[in-house]
Motif scaffolding. Structure first.
Motif, PDB file in Angstrom:
ATOM      1  N   VAL A   1     -14.259  -8.918   3.584  1.00  0.00           N
ATOM      2  CA  VAL A   1     -13.418  -9.649   4.538  1.00  0.00           C
ATOM      3  C   VAL A   1     -12.891  -8.720   5.628  1.00  0.00           C
ATOM      4  N   ASP A   2     -12.334  -9.340   6.668  1.00  0.00           N
ATOM      5  CA  ASP A   2     -11.695  -8.573   7.736  1.00  0.00           C
ATOM      6  C   ASP A   2     -10.236  -8.311   7.364  1.00  0.00           C
ATOM      7  N   GLU A   3      -9.522  -7.627   8.233  1.00  0.00           N
ATOM      8  CA  GLU A   3      -8.158  -7.206   7.921  1.00  0.00           C
ATOM      9  C   GLU A   3      -7.185  -8.388   7.776  1.00  0.00           C
ATOM     10  N   ALA A   4      -7.325  -9.412   8.599  1.00  0.00           N
ATOM     11  CA  ALA A   4      -6.404 -10.547   8.521  1.00  0.00           C
ATOM     12  C   ALA A   4      -6.539 -11.266   7.177  1.00  0.00           C
ATOM     13  N   GLU A   5      -7.774 -11.505   6.755  1.00  0.00           N
ATOM     14  CA  GLU A   5      -7.969 -12.184   5.470  1.00  0.00           C
ATOM     15  C   GLU A   5      -7.568 -11.281   4.307  1.00  0.00           C
ATOM     16  N   GLY A   6      -7.851  -9.997   4.418  1.00  0.00           N
ATOM     17  CA  GLY A   6      -7.443  -9.050   3.384  1.00  0.00           C
ATOM     18  C   GLY A   6      -5.933  -9.002   3.220  1.00  0.00           C
TER      19      GLY A   6
ATOM     20  N   LEU B   1      -4.740 -12.329   1.533  1.00  0.00           N
ATOM     21  CA  LEU B   1      -5.025 -12.340   0.094  1.00  0.00           C
ATOM     22  C   LEU B   1      -4.083 -11.410  -0.665  1.00  0.00           C
ATOM     23  N   ASN B   2      -3.841 -10.232  -0.120  1.00  0.00           N
ATOM     24  CA  ASN B   2      -2.939  -9.286  -0.772  1.00  0.00           C
ATOM     25  C   ASN B   2      -1.513  -9.840  -0.819  1.00  0.00           C
ATOM     26  N   HIS B   3      -1.117 -10.543   0.228  1.00  0.00           N
ATOM     27  CA  HIS B   3       0.201 -11.177   0.261  1.00  0.00           C
ATOM     28  C   HIS B   3       0.286 -12.310  -0.763  1.00  0.00           C
ATOM     29  N   ASP B   4      -0.722 -13.171  -0.755  1.00  0.00           N
ATOM     30  CA  ASP B   4      -0.714 -14.341  -1.637  1.00  0.00           C
ATOM     31  C   ASP B   4      -0.759 -13.969  -3.119  1.00  0.00           C
ATOM     32  N   TYR B   5      -1.547 -12.954  -3.469  1.00  0.00           N
ATOM     33  CA  TYR B   5      -1.765 -12.659  -4.883  1.00  0.00           C
ATOM     34  C   TYR B   5      -0.984 -11.471  -5.416  1.00  0.00           C
ATOM     35  N   ARG B   6      -0.522 -10.584  -4.521  1.00  0.00           N
ATOM     36  CA  ARG B   6       0.203  -9.409  -5.001  1.00  0.00           C
ATOM     37  C   ARG B   6       1.577  -9.261  -4.361  1.00  0.00           C
ATOM     38  N   GLY B   7       1.897 -10.140  -3.414  1.00  0.00           N
ATOM     39  CA  GLY B   7       3.190 -10.071  -2.749  1.00  0.00           C
ATOM     40  C   GLY B   7       3.337  -8.885  -1.816  1.00  0.00           C
ATOM     41  N   LYS B   8       2.239  -8.307  -1.384  1.00  0.00           N
ATOM     42  CA  LYS B   8       2.242  -7.138  -0.490  1.00  0.00           C
ATOM     43  C   LYS B   8       1.769  -7.587   0.888  1.00  0.00           C
ATOM     44  N   ASP B   9       2.506  -7.221   1.920  1.00  0.00           N
ATOM     45  CA  ASP B   9       2.201  -7.700   3.271  1.00  0.00           C
ATOM     46  C   ASP B   9       1.374  -6.699   4.073  1.00  0.00           C
ATOM     47  N   TYR B  10       0.247  -6.306   3.505  1.00  0.00           N
ATOM     48  CA  TYR B  10      -0.703  -5.438   4.207  1.00  0.00           C
ATOM     49  C   TYR B  10      -2.078  -5.638   3.570  1.00  0.00           C
TER      50      TYR B  10
END
Length: 169
Positions: free
Chosen positions: A59-64, A67-76
């Motif tokens: 994936v590109d950076e926006a989708e990455g 996904l990281n926000h949705d599943y790990r609560g990390k905003d990067y």
């Protein structure tokens, strides 16, 4: 001309892994080919898993980041995310099921920053992600030591340098 015989060991090994790859990148980025991905995944597949079905998504950076926000609560955006159907637990008679999501811009940036080839960094992250799918983790120091040693050994067999060498005293 004589037809070449197939190596039965390699045929059994290939049958253990059902691998799919999806490239969702908006722009052209260099990526490993299917044979490389398969080789890395197979090398990391531990013996207790007789079969595995793994999907690789790039994936590109926006989708990455999403996904990281949705599943790990990390905003990067992070380099690789692992999603194991059974959280790495072996279920009798069931294959290992999981997804690995690679964020290509992050992987490329990290490889450049760390002075690694893109190929070597993708190999490391693939092995790392495959081990996560099988229940390995690095939250505690003892877990991290086991996982890093296993990654290093697998990568050495594949012909890659120790990915943690720069971090060691």
């Amino acid at each position: 001309m004589k037809k070449a015989k197939r190596n039965p060991f390699l045929q059994r090994l290939a049958a253990r892994l059902d691998l799919t790859l999806e490239d969702r990148l908006e722009s052209e980025q260099p990526l490993p080919d299917g044979k490389q991905w398969r080789r890395w995944c197979q090398a990391a597949l531990q013996r207790q898993h007789r079969q595995a079905q793994v999907s690789l998504l790039v994936v590109d950076e926006a989708e990455g980041r999403q996904l990281n926000h949705d599943y790990r609560g990390k905003d990067y955006a992070t380099n690789v995310l692992s999603f194991a159907l059974n959280e790495g637990d072996t279920v009798a008679g069931m294959p290992l099921f999981g997804d690995l999501v690679f964020c290509a811009p992050v992987v490329a940036r990290e490889a450049a920053e760390q002075g690694k080839t893109l190929d070597a960094h993708y190999a490391h992250l693939t092995v790392h992600g495959m081990l996560h799918l099988q229940g390995f983790d690095h939250e505690q120091d003892d877990e991290a030591n086991i996982m890093e040693a296993l990654e290093t050994a697998i990568l050495a067999k594949l012909g890659y340098d120790d990915p943690y060498a720069a971090e060691k005293p």
